[in-house]
Enzyme design. Structure first.
Site, PDB file in Angstrom:
ATOM      1  CG  ASP A  32      -2.202   0.741   0.940  1.00 34.54           C
ATOM      2  OD1 ASP A  32      -2.162   1.803   0.726  1.00 34.54           O
ATOM      3  OD2 ASP A  32      -3.359  -0.103   1.073  1.00 34.54           O
ATOM      4  CG  HIS A 105      -5.185   3.749   0.593  1.00 34.61           C
ATOM      5  ND1 HIS A 105      -4.989   2.397   0.382  1.00 34.61           N
ATOM      6  CD2 HIS A 105      -6.477   3.881   0.193  1.00 34.61           C
ATOM      7  CE1 HIS A 105      -5.834   1.916  -0.193  1.00 34.61           C
ATOM      8  NE2 HIS A 105      -6.794   2.690  -0.510  1.00 34.61           N
ATOM      9  CB  SER A 435      -8.995   0.450  -0.501  1.00 34.32           C
ATOM     10  OG  SER A 435      -8.282   0.491  -1.485  1.00 34.32           O
TER      11      SER A 435
END
Lengths: 652, 83
Positions: A32, A105, A435
């Site tokens: 990520d 994220h 996600s």
């Protein structure tokens, strides 16, 4: 995350996933944007030594050193050579050339999968509760592959290469790259090798829904995860001058609006731009907006940016209206000004009011957090949908999991909106996407791996899929928010994940590496294409291979629409992972155009790991329109366990 | 504008075809690469998930590399996005 453990049935004191050391030997590798190691979600209190088989490392770079790792965050690496080869050297004033997460994220996904318990977590008081990852005792290894300019395949492939060498047990990848054939797709290629080593790989299905054929990460050795909602909402009502109220959602916290109604204007009428309705940068006329609440249409630019555009033009608040692309799906945001999001129908009604009233007025009422919202889950409109565009014989997505308004750990480098002008810093943020659903499944897979160390990745996926649910407690089918109608297996796959049931599935559809190679042979891949995946020479022998015999836990059956009788036979093998028992089959089908039969109708297992096969015959007995679909369900049950598989019929 | 712009590629090699003269597969990869480009350098070598490497090449170099023995495929870099 808060709420999702309860929503999934985890976290009870008598949990079937005990806080034992077995689960703490499981390592989840997360590819990520890196990790914010100071997040309380990565506190290692109570964890034992790093698992002995771990070969990973904590790499040094910008604002990151080996001391940032601990017994929870046991590895952190970064991969930027491919990125820099294309876009030039990393500007370390903009992003850290290290595993440090400047985006948020990666911290969000890693903490969702395996974050430690953090009491009193919230975003500005919203979604308050005890935050935890799905596998609280699993270890995390962060592999940073995504940068400001994107994620590049050469970096992703090297990160997976390294994660395999480091000895992760689960790989979580909340990213995708279109719909390349498996042998060209770095995620699929890397995942194949990971699967060979017994690593469970889960990937996000993509956010290109509700369009059909919009899925990413379709390889059958990947568990493909779509997104559903929780039973939680953040209501913020639009109250119009005509007395009508409309439901919306918001995560706004800050100065409140005055208690009186304020002037209201549609952005399209406060702009000279043809796309003025979208509240793009520089399109609003301050003289028309100042002191008013502005309604903007969703689309093109970021939702939170629309709010900042209204604010910059002197607006006091914003109503964000969905268009047909989003329907009634409401995604909450931590806007920089008082703002709420409403569905398309409400937006249309509000705009009618605006055009009919010469002096329209409005206010927004923020109600905080509401739980127990029903129905839930519903399939998120953005969640990518089948059919499978690469191999129509494999039904994808595999499963759905919570992916809407998920609270989890966040980077300290930026605010909750991610906008440069947002100088707020929060330890947790609430965001949405597949996600977010992917790491839920990664963490649940880690729990299963801890509970059943001998299970293969395919067995873990099978347990998750065959125990997933497709109906609410009232017996009605899970809805699709994009249509308001019951969702189908092209939307939810096998259904919504149920980790409690998955712990004891009774039977599993297992797959070996050879099964996957046979699958590739059945697709008529060339020797070179297969070698590119398997790293071995000439894997297909001179025998007949069949995709329909591939032991997948779901069925995708394709017919020609020309009519006449067409018979398709599918063979499956079930492995007993529970006590001895006799399982009986039951069938459901929406259509009379396909006759379904199963032989044998009863399977008796006398011992653990015993295997039994059955054959399903699908007989299409009439013509259907091209591109039509119908659905069914096959279920094996011994009275205690239910082993379910969705069926999708397609006519082309 | 560069006359021969370079892009990144992932090259997969049939390691089982490696000539015995090479002691290590990275030497073989390097030799194969150097035979088509004097300047190209490997970005990464891949050992576990594929046998091969990534590098920057011109279009002409790509065509020359594809003709090299042991080269299974030469795929251009792809950009992925977060979901």
């Amino acid at each position: 995350t808060t709420r999702t453990p309860e929503f999934l049935g985890l976290g009870k004191s008598d949990s079937i996933y005990p806080e034992s050391d077995s689960g703490s030997d499981v390592i989840i590798g997360v590819l990520d944007t890196g990790v914010w190691p100071e997040s309380k979600s990565f506190d290692d209190t109570g964890l034992g030594p790093v698992p002995s088989g771990w070969k990973g490392a904590c790499e040094t770079g910008t604002n990151f050193s080996a001391s940032n790792c601990n017994r929870k965050l046991i590895g952190a690496r970064f991969f930027s050579k491919g990125y820099e080869a294309t876009l030039g050297p990393i500007d370390t004033s903009r992003e850290s050339k290290s595993p440090r997460d400047d985006d948020g994220h990666g911290t969000h996904t890693a903490s969702t999968a395996a974050g430690s318990v953090v009491e009193g977590a919230s975003l500005f008081g919203y979604a308050q509760g005890s935050a935890r990852g799905m596998a609280t005792r699993a270890r995390i290894a962060a592999y940073k592959v995504c940068w400001v300019g994107g994620c590049f395949s050469s970096d992703i492939l090297k990160a997976i290469d390294q994660a395999v060498e480091d000895n992760v047990n689960v790989l979580s990848m909340s990213l995708g790259g279109g719909m390349s054939d498996y042998y060209r797709d770095s995620v699929a290629v890397g995942a194949f090798a990971a699967m060979e080593k017994g690593i469970f790989v889960s990937c996000s299905a993509g956010n290109a829904g509700p369009s059909s054929f919009s899925l990413s990460n379709l390889a059958p050795w990947i568990t493909t995860v779509g997104a559903g909602t929780l039973d939680r909402d953040f209501p913020a009502y639009v109250s119009l001058g005509n007395g009508k109220n409309f439901s919306g959602v918001s995560l706004y916290k800050g100065n409140t609006l005055p208690g009186t109604l304020l002037p209201f204007i549609y952005a399209a009428n406060a702009s000279n731009a043809t796309n003025g309705n979208l509240c793009m940068m520089g399109t609003l006329i301050p003289e028309k907006v100042a002191g008013k609440i502005v309604i903007c249409d969703r689309g093109v630019n970021a939702r939170v940016q629309k709010g900042s555009v209204v604010k910059a033009a002197g607006g006091l608040g914003m109503v964000l209206a969905n268009t047909a692309a989003n329907g009634e799906e409401l995604v909450a945001d931590a806007h920089l000004l008082p703002a709420t999001s409403v569905g398309q129908k409400s937006g249309d009604d509000i705009k009618k009011y605006l055009s009919s009233d010469p002096k329209p007025s409005v206010t927004i009422l923020f109600e905080g957090t509401k739980v127990g919202v029903q129905p839930s889950p519903v399939v998120a409109a953005f969640s990518s949908r089948g059919p499978n565009s690469i191999t129509p014989e494999i039904l994808k997505p595999d499963i759905i999991a919570p992916g809407v308004n998920i609270l989890a750990g966040w980077s300290g480098a930026l605010g909750p909106t991610g906008l440069p002008i947002d100088d707020r810093r929060v330890p947790f943020n609430i965001i949405s996407g597949t996600s977010m659903s992917c790491p839920h499944v990664s963490g649940l897979a880690a729990l299963l791996k801890g509970a059943h160390p001998d299970w293969s990745p395919a067995a873990i996926r099978s347990a998750l899929m065959t125990t997933a649910y497709t109906v609410y407690k009232n017996g009605r089918n899970i809805l699709d928010i994009a249509t308001g109608k019951p969702s189908t297996p092209f939307d939810h796959g096998a259904g919504h994940v149920d980790p409690i049931a998955a712990h004891d599935p009774g039977l599993v559809y297992d797959l070996t590496v050879d099964d996957y190679v046979n699958f590739l042979c059945a697709l008529n891949y060339t020797d070179d294409q297969i070698s590119g995946l398997t790293r071995k020479e000439g894997s297909c022998k001179a025998k007949k291979y069949s995709v329909t015999d591939f032991n997948y836990p779901s069925f995708a059956v394709n017919f020609q629409s020309t009519g006449g009788s067409t018979v398709a036979k599918y063979t499956r093998t079930l492995t007993n992972v529970g006590p001895a028992g006799t399982y009986k089959v039951s069938l459901k089908s929406e259509t009379q155009m396909v006759k379904v039969s199963v032989v044998p109708e009863t399977l008796t297992f006398s011992q653990r790991n015993e295997k039994k096969s059955y054959t399903v015959t699908f007989n299409a007995v009439g013509a259907m329109k091209p591109n039509s679909n119908s659905f069914g369900h096959i279920e094996w049950s011994d009275g205690k366990h239910t082993v379910g598989s969705p069926i999708a019929f397609s006519w082309s | 504008v560069e006359e021969n712009p370079k892009s990144t590629y992932i090259i997969r090699m049939a390691k089982y075809q490696m000539p015995a003269v090479f002691e290590h597969h990275t030497r073989w990869y390097d030799s194969s690469l150097k035979s088509v480009s004097g300047s190209a350098e490997m970005l990464y070598t891949y050992n576990n998930v594929v046998h091969g490497y990534s590098t920057k090449l011109t279009a002409q170099e790509v065509e020359a590399l594809k003709a090299q023995p042991g080269v299974l495929s030469v795929w251009p870099e792809l950009k992925y996005e977060l979901h």
